[in-house]
Design a protein around this motif. Structure first.
Motif, mmCIF file in Angstrom:
data_model
loop_
_atom_site.group_PDB
_atom_site.id
_atom_site.type_symbol
_atom_site.label_atom_id
_atom_site.label_comp_id
_atom_site.label_asym_id
_atom_site.label_seq_id
_atom_site.Cartn_x
_atom_site.Cartn_y
_atom_site.Cartn_z
ATOM 1 N N SER A 1 31.655 3.442 2.347
ATOM 2 C CA SER A 1 32.100 2.816 1.092
ATOM 3 C C SER A 1 33.301 3.563 0.518
ATOM 4 O O SER A 1 34.241 2.948 0.007
ATOM 5 N N PHE B 1 35.952 -4.790 -3.288
ATOM 6 C CA PHE B 1 36.824 -3.815 -3.952
ATOM 7 C C PHE B 1 38.156 -4.451 -4.327
ATOM 8 O O PHE B 1 38.664 -4.253 -5.435
ATOM 9 N N GLU C 1 42.596 1.444 -2.574
ATOM 10 C CA GLU C 1 43.394 2.179 -3.562
ATOM 11 C C GLU C 1 44.732 2.619 -2.977
ATOM 12 O O GLU C 1 45.750 2.647 -3.676
ATOM 13 N N ARG D 1 37.023 1.988 -0.199
ATOM 14 C CA ARG D 1 37.655 2.147 -1.514
ATOM 15 C C ARG D 1 38.986 2.892 -1.380
ATOM 16 O O ARG D 1 39.974 2.536 -2.022
#
Length: 414
Positions: A107, A146, A115, A111
């Motif tokens: 995870s 996300f 980002e 992410r």
């Protein structure tokens, strides 16, 4: 030199069911070896294996522990039936068969990739997944969550699966090129197993990489990512730390099992008559998820998807001078705008201030130097643009919860 340990008839027999063909696997084995060099003596059982093999335990093997990259239910059932401590280092779970686990925090990888693209101004992100692969399907859905939660647009694509973690060699590059042509540009792609196929498809579609299509891979196996017309970016996993922590966990489990076992010849007490007490449910096995180390940027994603010329100039200036002390006024002068205007542009596009962007860039460079060099901490601070080692340490504790020295020890598996 590490403390000397010698073999004995009672030395634990430990099987390492780990493939040996990738950088990731070899770094895990290196972490296990570092743990053993501290003093524990294990009789190690290890054979060369390829990345797509589901390794089986030889019939009749007797031992005290296993560290395994468990890839399917058949392998999980065989290991569970051994009734000895087994530590799993894969990200897979198996219904009804829970194993103590040390592995990468997937995870956190997803992410980090999202980002990474958002920080570079991307709004359109895609994920290429293997068809009929539940693990990859779950990653695609989570990555999409996300992206969409952050306000981005998500474009998933399924590609034919040949084997575990491998796309079919006969996948239609023409079809993939057609999909790429239809995507809004610029677009940032993320994938576990579909890399060179994307590079070929981008070329066939007449698109530019990374200006129109950027690509980041879930792994950072240098041979596979560099052996491409366009070298591919990838997430760096904490393999050595995973191996070290898996070995420590297995040692603890083997010690606990040996302590709990009654001495040989101890008579078994008969259960007294009367009501049977209901046993307490056993605690779930320990699971440790270790965060990825970062993203190694190569040509496939080395670009900024930002159209505003002033903002692009300011960010480019920070990246070019990442190892130098920087002030917001320096960026504004280079971009040809006022400080206030630059702060507004950063807030509108990147949702952070120029000062925060500078600190994040300095922090990223410091983490890279701590991972990849043996420079003393003061030299790392100076080469990362920090005004002092104390300020760097303060930022490390605030952002990462550890000191720079502790961070270096973690990523090098002590």
């Amino acid at each position: 030199m590490p403390p000397a340990s010698s073999a004995s008839p009672d030395s634990p027999r430990v099987a390492l069911l780990v493939e040996t063909s990738t950088t990731w696997a070899r770094s895990i084995l290196d972490g296990i070896n570092r743990y053993l060099r501290k003093g524990d003596y294990w009789q190690i059982f290890l054979e060369p294996h390829g990345s797509n093999e589901s390794i089986r335990m030889p019939a009749g093997w007797v031992g005290e522990g296993v560290i395994a990259d468990i890839k399917d239910m058949a392998m999980a059932r065989q290991l569970h039936a051994l009734d000895i401590p087994v530590v799993n280092i894969s990200q897979l779970t198996f219904p009804g068969l829970a194993f103590p686990t040390v592995t990468t925090d997937i995870s956190a990888c997803l992410r980090m990739a999202a980002e990474y693209y958002f920080e570079r101004g991307y709004e359109n992100l895609g994920y290429l997944r293997l068809d009929r692969n539940a693990f990859d399907g779950n990653m695609s859905r989570e990555f999409g969550h996300f992206v969409q939660h952050a306000g981005g647009r998500f474009f998933p694509k399924s590609v034919k699966n040949r084997a575990w973690g491998v796309a079919d060699w006969n996948v239609s590059i023409r079809e993939l090129a057609g999909w790429l042509r239809e995507l809004p540009k610029p677009v940032g792609l993320f994938s576990w197993a579909i890399g060179r196929e994307v590079i070929h498809a981008v070329h066939l579609a007449g698109l530019r990489i990374p200006e129109e299509v950027a690509l980041v891979m879930l792994s950072d196996d240098e041979i596979f990512l560099e052996m491409s017309h366009v070298p591919m970016s990838g997430i760096t996993h904490p393999g050595a730390e995973i191996g070290h922590e898996a070995a420590q966990m297995l040692a603890d489990l083997m010690a606990a099992k040996a302590t709990a076992a009654p001495p040989a010849g101890t008579p078994v007490k008969k259960r007294s008559a009367g009501p049977v007490r209901q046993s307490r449910p056993s605690a779930p096995p320990p699971v440790r998820l270790i965060k990825p180390l970062g993203i190694r940027t190569r040509q496939s994603s080395d670009v900024l998807a930002i159209t505003d010329p002033a903002l692009r100039a300011a960010i480019g200036y920070v990246r070019q001078h990442a190892g130098e002390p920087l002030q917001v006024d320096d960026l504004a002068r280079h971009a040809g705008v006022s400080r206030r205007t630059l702060e507004q542009k950063f807030a509108q596009t990147l949702e952070r201030s120029p000062a925060e962007y500078i600190r994040d860039t300095h922090l990223g460079r410091a983490r890279e130097l701590l991972r990849e060099t043996t420079l003393p901490i003061p030299q790392v601070a100076d080469a990362s643009g920090f005004s002092s080692p104390e300020y760097m340490a303060q930022l490390f504790r605030a952002r990462l919860g550890v000191s720079p020295l502790r961070y270096r020890r973690q990523v090098s598996a002590r």
